[in-house]
Every structure is written in structure tokens, then in C-alpha cells.
Write a protein that holds these residues in place. Structure first.
Motif, PDB file in Angstrom:
ATOM      1  N   GLN A   8      -3.310  29.928  23.079  1.00  0.00           N
ATOM      2  CA  GLN A   8      -1.781  28.783  22.358  1.00  0.00           C
ATOM      3  C   GLN A   8      -0.871  29.994  22.219  1.00  0.00           C
ATOM      4  O   GLN A   8      -1.381  31.072  21.663  1.00  0.00           O
ATOM      5  N   ALA A  28       0.021  24.224  30.731  1.00  0.00           N
ATOM      6  CA  ALA A  28      -0.876  24.059  29.559  1.00  0.00           C
ATOM      7  C   ALA A  28      -2.330  22.305  30.169  1.00  0.00           C
ATOM      8  O   ALA A  28      -1.392  22.485  30.634  1.00  0.00           O
ATOM      9  N   ASN A  50      -4.734  19.536  25.513  1.00  0.00           N
ATOM     10  CA  ASN A  50      -5.386  20.123  24.730  1.00  0.00           C
ATOM     11  C   ASN A  50      -4.292  19.584  22.946  1.00  0.00           C
ATOM     12  O   ASN A  50      -3.070  19.403  24.014  1.00  0.00           O
ATOM     13  N   TRP A  87      -3.261  21.407  20.903  1.00  0.00           N
ATOM     14  CA  TRP A  87      -2.083  21.805  20.808  1.00  0.00           C
ATOM     15  C   TRP A  87      -1.212  21.852  21.128  1.00  0.00           C
ATOM     16  O   TRP A  87       0.327  21.433  21.219  1.00  0.00           O
ATOM     17  N   TYR A 126       3.001  20.990  20.506  1.00  0.00           N
ATOM     18  CA  TYR A 126       4.196  21.137  21.130  1.00  0.00           C
ATOM     19  C   TYR A 126       5.337  20.716  21.532  1.00  0.00           C
ATOM     20  O   TYR A 126       6.412  20.304  21.761  1.00  0.00           O
TER      21      TYR A 126
END
Length: 118
Positions: free
Chosen positions: A41, A74, A78, A80, A84
């Protein structure tokens, strides 16, 4: 007879080639595709923007742009990454908010309160 057939085929195909080049410009050919995702991350403080890869890419990905101008791939699944994206979208909305307030006060012919000094 052969030349007449060849001429008629040529007349049919030439306009098709012209239209194909115009239509080809409309397609969104991907500029960047991700072949792998980051394993770690990245700190949110380093992220300034993001964009999604094109649907023409094999893997759907989110590309984060860091404050140093680097692009990091990314996995959009996920947690995270989703957080974001949400935070970056909220930040963008708050940048637009003062212009809405200013627009409102101009339309109703009032001056904005002093706390909204634009």
C-alpha cells in the motif's frame, strides 16, 4: 468483363477505407495498461490523482499518480484502493464547492458572508 468487376469492387471498397480511418480515431486505445499490481500500500500522502485503465487492457486497474509524478498500478478490488479513490473524489468535490457558493450568491444578488472570502 473482368475489368468491370474489378472497377465495381474498387468503387465499393474505396469509400469503406475512408470511413474506417475516421472511425478508428474514435476508439479509445489504451495509453497505459497494468501487467501487475503493487504489492504494498502506498502512503495516501504521496497520492495526488488517479485514473482507471482502459477497458481494452487485459487487467482492470487503477493507476495512482504520486506527488513525484510516478504512476503506480493497483488492484481496484483492494480495500485501500477503494478508500483512496473515495477520498480523492471527495477532495475534488470540496475544491468545486466554493465555486457553487459563489455562483449561488451572485444569482440571488447577495454578497457571500465574510467567512467565504473568494
Amino acid at each position: 468483363m473482368v475489368s468491370l468487376t474489378f472497377l465495381s469492387i474498387l468503387i465499393i471498397l474505396i469509400p469503406g477505407f475512408c470511413f474506417e480511418t475516421k472511425n478508428f480515431a474514435r476508439y479509445n486505445i489504451p495509453n497505459a495498461c497494468c501487467h501487475s499490481y503493487t504489492r504494498r500500500q502506498i502512503p495516501y500522502s504521496r497520492v495526488v490523482d488517479f485514473y482507471e485503465t482502459s477497458s481494452f487492457c487485459l487487467k482492470s486497474s487503477i493507476i495512482f499518480i504520486t506527488n513525484q509524478g510516478r504512476q503506480v498500478c493497483a488492484n481496484p478490488r483492494n480495500e485501500w484502493v477503494q478508500v483512496y479513490i473515495f477520498r480523492l473524489k471527495q477532495k475534488e468535490k470540496t475544491k468545486e464547492y466554493p465555486s457553487y457558493i459563489n455562483h449561488f450568491y451572485k444569482n440571488v444578488e447577495l454578497s457571500p458572508p465574510e467567512e467565504y472570502d473568494f
